[in-house]
Design an enzyme around this catalytic site. Structure first.
Site, PDB file in Angstrom:
ATOM      1  N   ASN A   9       0.860  -1.183   0.000  1.00 10.57           N
ATOM      2  CA  ASN A   9       0.000   0.000   0.000  1.00 10.57           C
ATOM      3  C   ASN A   9       0.898   1.234   0.000  1.00 10.57           C
ATOM      4  OD1 ASN A   9      -1.787   2.063   0.488  1.00 10.57           O
ATOM      5  ND2 ASN A   9      -2.479   1.309   2.486  1.00 10.57           N
ATOM      6  N   LYS A  11       0.073   4.284  -0.141  1.00 13.92           N
ATOM      7  CA  LYS A  11      -0.558   5.445   0.521  1.00 13.92           C
ATOM      8  C   LYS A  11      -0.339   6.703  -0.321  1.00 13.92           C
ATOM      9  CE  LYS A  11      -0.156   3.018   4.855  1.00 13.92           C
ATOM     10  NZ  LYS A  11      -0.039   3.062   6.319  1.00 13.92           N
ATOM     11  N   HIS A  95      -9.606   1.150   5.099  1.00 14.95           N
ATOM     12  CA  HIS A  95      -8.299   1.267   5.769  1.00 14.95           C
ATOM     13  C   HIS A  95      -8.457   2.149   7.006  1.00 14.95           C
ATOM     14  CE1 HIS A  95      -4.131   2.293   6.551  1.00 14.95           C
ATOM     15  NE2 HIS A  95      -3.802   1.235   5.847  1.00 14.95           N
ATOM     16  N   GLU A  97      -6.730   4.429   8.147  1.00 17.98           N
ATOM     17  CA  GLU A  97      -6.500   5.857   7.897  1.00 17.98           C
ATOM     18  C   GLU A  97      -7.753   6.498   7.307  1.00 17.98           C
ATOM     19  OE1 GLU A  97      -2.853   5.285   5.734  1.00 17.98           O
ATOM     20  OE2 GLU A  97      -1.866   4.712   7.603  1.00 17.98           O
ATOM     21  N   GLU A 167      -5.215  -5.004  10.593  1.00 18.71           N
ATOM     22  CA  GLU A 167      -4.210  -3.968  10.771  1.00 18.71           C
ATOM     23  C   GLU A 167      -4.450  -3.240  12.092  1.00 18.71           C
ATOM     24  OE1 GLU A 167      -2.324  -2.849   6.723  1.00 18.71           O
ATOM     25  OE2 GLU A 167      -3.925  -1.442   7.167  1.00 18.71           O
ATOM     26  N   GLY A 173       2.739   2.150  10.811  1.00 20.18           N
ATOM     27  CA  GLY A 173       3.663   3.274  10.666  1.00 20.18           C
ATOM     28  C   GLY A 173       4.425   3.622  11.930  1.00 20.18           C
ATOM     29  N   SER A 213       3.712  -2.273  10.199  1.00 20.54           N
ATOM     30  CA  SER A 213       5.173  -2.345  10.353  1.00 20.54           C
ATOM     31  C   SER A 213       5.762  -3.696   9.942  1.00 20.54           C
ATOM     32  CB  SER A 213       5.576  -1.998  11.797  1.00 20.54           C
ATOM     33  OG  SER A 213       5.128  -0.691  12.131  1.00 20.54           O
ATOM     34  N   GLY A 234       2.977  -1.208   4.264  1.00 18.77           N
ATOM     35  CA  GLY A 234       2.979   0.225   3.956  1.00 18.77           C
ATOM     36  C   GLY A 234       4.379   0.698   3.623  1.00 18.77           C
ATOM     37  N   GLY A 235       5.032   1.291   4.609  1.00 14.37           N
ATOM     38  CA  GLY A 235       6.343   1.922   4.414  1.00 14.37           C
ATOM     39  C   GLY A 235       7.350   1.072   3.653  1.00 14.37           C
TER      40      GLY A 235
HETATM   41  P1  13P Z   1       3.158   0.285   7.649  1.00 16.02           P
HETATM   42  O1  13P Z   1       3.677  -0.978   7.036  1.00 16.02           O
HETATM   43  O2  13P Z   1       3.868   1.520   7.180  1.00 16.02           O
HETATM   44  O3  13P Z   1       3.062   0.189   9.139  1.00 16.02           O
HETATM   45  O4  13P Z   1       1.643   0.469   7.113  1.00 16.02           O
HETATM   46  C1  13P Z   1       0.762  -0.592   7.211  1.00 16.02           C
HETATM   47  C2  13P Z   1      -0.471  -0.247   6.469  1.00 16.02           C
HETATM   48  O5  13P Z   1      -1.244   0.586   6.870  1.00 16.02           O
HETATM   49  C3  13P Z   1      -0.730  -0.955   5.211  1.00 16.02           C
HETATM   50  O6  13P Z   1      -2.007  -0.687   4.719  1.00 16.02           O
END
Ligand code: 13P
Length: 251
Positions: A9, A11, A95, A97, A167, A173, A213, A234-235
């Site tokens: 993802n 983002k 999600h 977020e 999640e 994050g 993470s 994510g990251g």
């Molecule tokens: P991180 O891997 O950056 O923690 O993000 C996870 C996420 O929200 C994937 O949708």
């Protein structure tokens, strides 16, 4: 029996050119790689470029969000039909977020999943508790409410392609990956809840991903758990070396 999925993802990161560079690198290193299903989810503005790079490959494309209506006067929004025409097979729905920063309710997520499945796209439903909810011992209650609400009114046959991502908000994050036993507990609870709502056959076939993470250093341990069928990253999905190491976790 459940083929693992590694999904990235992106983002709100990467311009179309940056997306092209990242995905070109992935494609180059994943030729004929079929151990896992691979999905990437760039921002809307990079979907056309991503589709161009991925079209002849097995790497699949997901959108990060969708509007629930088919079309109309919704300035700034994007419909499931547009996403399909842009090369998406998947859409991330609910999600955390979106839930927490943009006030998406379970009712809204439900409508979005309806729009997604009606268009023949596949939903990745995200659920997960906040730190406060976890500390109050409400994790399972929250997961149950999110799943029931987001999937209310659906028939088994609507959800054959559903993927759920657990999640925990406190792990996203933050660098604080859930211990694999905690990640497994969440995923196991989700599967058992799906079982009561939709029966064992569907629940046993649904892929449940862990997200929060995920890194090259912890993916192997997470994937060893019985109910974790993959990861939503994510990251670490923004760097080709890290994402490739996660995809090839069992090498
Ligand atoms: P991180 O891997 O950056 O923690 O993000 C996870 C996420 O929200 C994937 O949708």
């Amino acid at each position: 029996m459940r083929k693992p999925i590694i999904a990235g993802n992106h983002k709100m990161n990467l311009t179309p050119l940056q997306t092209r560079n990242l995905l070109t690198e992935l494609v180059k290193n994943l030729i004929d790689y079929d151990q896992v299903e691979i999905i990437v989810s760039p921002p809307f503005t990079s979907l056309a470029m991503a589709d161009e790079v991925l079209r002849a490959t097995d790497i699949q494309l997901a959108a990060q969000n969708v509007h629930q209506a088919a079309q109309g006067a919704y300035t700034g929004e994007v419909s499931a039909k547009m996403l399909k025409a842009s090369g998406c097979q998947w859409v991330i729905c609910g999600h955390s977020e979106r839930r927490n920063l943009f006030q998406e309710s379970n009712e809204l997520v439900n409508k979005k999943i309806r729009a997604v499945t009606a268009m023949g796209l596949k939903p990745i439903l995200c659920v997960g508790e906040t730190l406060a909810e976890r500390e109050l011992g409400q994790t399972n209650q929250v997961l149950a409410r999110q799943i029931s609400g987001s999937l209310q009114g659906f028939q088994q046959s609507d959800l054959l392609e559903l993927v759920v991502a657990y999640e925990p908000v406190w792990a996203i994050g933050t660098g604080k990956t859930a211990a694999s036993a905690d990640a497994e507990a969440g995923c196991q609870f989700i599967r058992s809840h799906l079982k009561t709502q939709f029966g064992p056959k569907l629940a046993d076939s649904i892929r449940i991903l862990y997200g929060g993470s995920v890194k090259p250093g912890n993916i192997k341990e997470l994937m060893a758990e019985k109910n974790i069928d993959g990861a939503l990253v994510g990251g670490a999905s923004l760097k080709s070396a890290d994402f490739l190491a996660i995809v090839k976790y069992h090498e």
